[in-house]
Design a protein around this motif. Structure first.
Motif, PDB file in Angstrom:
ATOM      1  N   THR A  28     102.539 -16.200  -9.332  1.00 18.52           N
ATOM      2  CA  THR A  28     103.313 -15.049  -8.882  1.00 18.52           C
ATOM      3  C   THR A  28     103.232 -13.966  -9.950  1.00 18.52           C
ATOM      4  OG1 THR A  28     105.395 -15.699  -9.929  1.00 18.52           O
ATOM      5  CG2 THR A  28     104.937 -16.627  -7.741  1.00 18.52           C
ATOM      6  N   LYS A  29     103.684 -12.790  -9.633  1.00 22.04           N
ATOM      7  CA  LYS A  29     103.666 -11.715 -10.629  1.00 22.04           C
ATOM      8  C   LYS A  29     104.570 -12.041 -11.811  1.00 22.04           C
ATOM      9  CE  LYS A  29     107.313  -9.006  -8.507  1.00 22.04           C
ATOM     10  NZ  LYS A  29     107.830  -7.697  -8.235  1.00 22.04           N
ATOM     11  N   ASP A  30     105.554 -12.920 -11.616  1.00 22.94           N
ATOM     12  CA  ASP A  30     106.474 -13.264 -12.695  1.00 22.94           C
ATOM     13  C   ASP A  30     105.910 -14.301 -13.668  1.00 22.94           C
ATOM     14  OD1 ASP A  30     108.440 -11.534 -11.676  1.00 22.94           O
ATOM     15  OD2 ASP A  30     109.173 -13.098 -10.311  1.00 22.94           O
ATOM     16  N   GLN A  37      95.370 -12.324 -16.578  1.00 22.59           N
ATOM     17  CA  GLN A  37      94.824 -11.306 -15.687  1.00 22.59           C
ATOM     18  C   GLN A  37      93.540 -10.715 -16.249  1.00 22.59           C
ATOM     19  OE1 GLN A  37      97.818  -8.432 -14.457  1.00 22.59           O
ATOM     20  NE2 GLN A  37      99.381 -10.002 -14.602  1.00 22.59           N
TER      21      GLN A  37
END
Length: 59
Positions: A28-30, A37
């Motif tokens: 997830t982005k969290d 990335q």
């Protein structure tokens, strides 16, 4: 995929695979770090040696 490859080669799947579960990770982005990335996701830092140990034919 790992379980299928093991079965094709006549190997037994792992205990978790026989129960219908395998290694998973939900990103997830969290929980996705900036370095992951930019470097790309590899699953395990030592995946090359793990892959070679599992699938490299004996010399």
């Amino acid at each position: 995929m790992d379980a299928a490859a093991r079965l094709i080669l006549g190997q037994e799947p792992t205990a978790l695979e026989t129960q219908g579960s395998g290694p998973t990770q939900l990103l997830t982005k969290d929980n996705l770090t900036a370095s992951a990335q930019s470097d790309g996701w590899t699953g395990y830092p030592d995946y090359q040696s793990r892959f070679t140990k599992l699938w490299h034919p004996a010399d």
